[in-house]
Design an enzyme around this catalytic site. Structure first.
Site, PDB file in Angstrom:
ATOM      1  N   ASN A 106      -9.478   1.957  -4.632  1.00 54.27           N
ATOM      2  CA  ASN A 106      -8.271   2.020  -5.453  1.00 54.27           C
ATOM      3  C   ASN A 106      -8.680   2.349  -6.883  1.00 54.27           C
ATOM      4  O   ASN A 106      -9.692   1.859  -7.380  1.00 54.27           O
ATOM      5  CB  ASN A 106      -7.522   0.686  -5.431  1.00 54.27           C
ATOM      6  N   ILE A 150      -3.587   4.092  -3.528  1.00 56.40           N
ATOM      7  CA  ILE A 150      -2.971   3.536  -4.720  1.00 56.40           C
ATOM      8  C   ILE A 150      -1.893   2.553  -4.283  1.00 56.40           C
ATOM      9  O   ILE A 150      -1.351   2.647  -3.177  1.00 56.40           O
ATOM     10  CB  ILE A 150      -2.384   4.602  -5.667  1.00 56.40           C
ATOM     11  N   GLU A 151      -1.611   1.595  -5.158  1.00 55.92           N
ATOM     12  CA  GLU A 151      -0.764   0.472  -4.774  1.00 55.92           C
ATOM     13  C   GLU A 151       0.666   0.862  -4.447  1.00 55.92           C
ATOM     14  O   GLU A 151       1.392   0.105  -3.798  1.00 55.92           O
ATOM     15  CB  GLU A 151      -0.772  -0.599  -5.870  1.00 55.92           C
ATOM     16  N   HIS A 152       1.081   2.038  -4.868  1.00 59.96           N
ATOM     17  CA  HIS A 152       2.436   2.485  -4.573  1.00 59.96           C
ATOM     18  C   HIS A 152       2.633   2.759  -3.083  1.00 59.96           C
ATOM     19  O   HIS A 152       3.757   2.961  -2.636  1.00 59.96           O
ATOM     20  CB  HIS A 152       2.744   3.744  -5.382  1.00 59.96           C
ATOM     21  N   GLY A 153       1.527   2.772  -2.333  1.00 64.11           N
ATOM     22  CA  GLY A 153       1.612   2.940  -0.894  1.00 64.11           C
ATOM     23  C   GLY A 153       0.999   4.222  -0.372  1.00 64.11           C
ATOM     24  O   GLY A 153       1.065   4.504   0.822  1.00 64.11           O
TER      25      GLY A 153
END
Length: 523
Positions: free
Chosen positions: A299, A325-328
């Site tokens: 990430n 990335i944390e948005h998916g």
């Protein structure tokens, strides 16, 4: 059934005084229901209603000027904000600083997952994420100003192990963004650049007896959407607003490579020589990239970690790691700056709560994250800087759970002058703001907790590199050309342990040269 399609101004009338409103979106306009936000703003400026809202959002929303959370940044319109990331709305930050609102932060993943728990009528979110940080009630409980009095979480013990229980709340209104709705009200995300937490927000409002309002770009005939294309069923939806001008981002009308509708070989356009002058950020990125191994799940955060992502792409090594990335989103070429959260030609898109489940479960091998400051205990602060509420976004969820976390940043700030590019680094002016401090203002990453978890933590700067050890922070590398005492130790507020043999970083990290050759090692 009665049609659910209404105007934006009529939809804004569905929000009552004192409501808790769940919002979604990311910087740059990512899945932001801009038309709905602006309708709420228009109504308030014209009528001074609705009033005293509680606004909840997991990620940063806005453009630092007039859009996103800036539409809600009025005294009287909001009473309380629980935000994952605040920097996109300086006006909301100022309201918090001036004690005009109650200001709180939650980890971005926790916020999204808590909405999912609310949607299932469960007693909150039980998780280890946030222990030892500002979100732990023993360390501030996410309260960011004196007006904030509530406890958003409590410490509980299950089977002899500590957890945080983030408390549920009722969601009165969900403002959701999607791509299309059919005549019945079924909702599709087909043309969006992410899924974020749209479904969780909608379900939380539905379960709470609240109202679900969805902004879309297209109105489709009944039956136009296949069952597997529907991400929010009509049964959850109360009102739909069509915004024919809805864009992929503030500046991009529509790009199918960002929505995942175009697939094919990954591409990365190499910058022409001289497009981006070599600087200390790239030197840090080169050193950080040395921590990568083939097959790692990775990430990247914002700031200097952007440069790491670009470096890996320039070297043609995107297919040797699993980039997330944390948005998916998985894979693709990451966009940066105001478009952080977008990926061109992604390989997969998940809902954000599911992505954060993967992170919380230990799925990340390496996280490259920035830092505002770090201290003698290895604590890192990114959530409150210079008195302003910044918020962690997904930082806490990511940093606390990656097997190895690599913090990347510049050694100092404000007025720093450096000379580099010839294989060495020279500090002309050391900088007025020290980032290596005795004690951070706020703990967004806990060094002591990392040691308990057996986590590896590195802190990389252009001048010197440090690692977290049970005996304290250890300096183990310096840049070529750096005077250890004058340029490093005299510019820190704490005294680190010195490694027995302090290495000098390779001169190649500090030369103006092409980065096409890779450096990933095999597992």
């Amino acid at each position: 059934m009665k049609s659910k399609f209404v105007s934006a101004d009529d939809a804004a009338l569905l929000i009552n005084d004192g409501d808790t409103v769940a919002l979604m979106g990311g910087g740059g306009g990512l899945m932001e229901a801009t038309c709905l936000f602006q309708a709420v703003e228009r109504r308030f400026l014209a009528t001074q209603t609705p009033r005293n809202l509680t606004c909840v959002h997991a990620l940063g929303i806005g453009d630092k000027q007039s859009r996103g959370m800036n539409c809600f940044a009025y005294e009287g319109l909001v009473r309380k904000v629980i935000g994952g990331h605040w920097v996109w709305s300086p006006r909301m930050q100022q309201l918090a600083l001036d004690e005009k609102i109650e200001a709180y932060i939650l980890p971005g993943g926790v916020s999204s997952q808590l909405l999912r728990e609310i949607g299932g009528a469960r007693p909150g979110l039980f998780t280890h994420v946030g222990l030892g940080t500002v979100c732990d009630p023993r360390h501030g409980g996410g309260r960011m100003n004196a007006s904030a009095k509530d406890d958003l979480a409590e410490v509980v013990t299950v089977d002899g192990r500590e957890y945080l229980r983030y408390k549920p709340y009722a969601v009165n209104v969900a403002l959701v963004r999607a791509s299309a709705a059919d005549e019945d009200g079924n909702i599709s995300f087909e043309h969006e650049a992410a899924n974020l937490d749209a479904a969780s927000i909608a379900l939380a409002a539905r379960t709470s007896g609240g109202r679900v309002i969805v902004q879309v770009r297209e109105r489709l005939p009944r039956g136009a959407l296949k069952a597997r294309e529907v991400r929010i069923p009509a049964a959850w939806v109360d009102a739909i607003v069509v915004d024919a001008d809805q864009r992929t981002s503030y500046d991009i009308p529509f790009d199918a490579s960002l929505s995942g509708e175009l697939t094919g070989p990954q591409r990365f356009e190499l910058e022409a020589p001289g497009d981006e002058p070599f600087n200390e950020r790239q030197a840090v990125a080169r050193r950080a990239a040395c921590e990568l191994v083939e097959g790692a799940v990775v990430n990247y955060g914002v700031g200097v970690p952007d440069a790491v992502a670009k470096l890996v792409a320039r070297r043609g090594e995107l297919d040797r790691i699993y980039q997330t990335i944390e948005h998916g989103t998985y894979g693709g070429s990451l966009l940066d700056g105001v478009l952080f959260g977008y990926a061109r030609n992604a390989s997969a898109m998940l809902d954000a709560p599911t992505q954060f489940d993967f992170y919380a479960g230990g799925g990340l091998d390496i996280a490259f994250l920035g830092f505002g400051e770090f201290d003698a205990l290895g604590n890192v602060n990114v959530s409150k800087l210079g008195g302003l509420t910044v918020g962690p976004g997904g930082f806490i969820d990511i940093a606390q759970n990656a097997r190895k976390v690599v913090f990347c940043g510049t050694f100092a700030a404000k007025g720093v002058q450096l000379e580099t590019g010839d294989g060495t680094l020279c500090v002309v002016k050391p900088g007025e703001v020290r980032k290596l401090v005795q004690q951070v203002d706020q703990v967004t990453f806990s060094g002591p907790q990392a040691l308990l978890r057996g986590q590896q933590a590195l802190y990389l700067t252009e001048r010197a590199n440090f690692r977290l050890t049970p005996e304290g922070m250890e300096l183990f590398e310096i840049a070529p050309g750096i005077d250890l005492q004058r340029d490093v130790l005299d510019q820190m507020d704490f005294v680190p342990r010195l490694a027995e043999n302090i290495a000098v970083m390779p001169a190649s990290h500090f030369r103006r040269e092409d980065d096409r050759l890779g450096a990933l090692s095999s597992r």
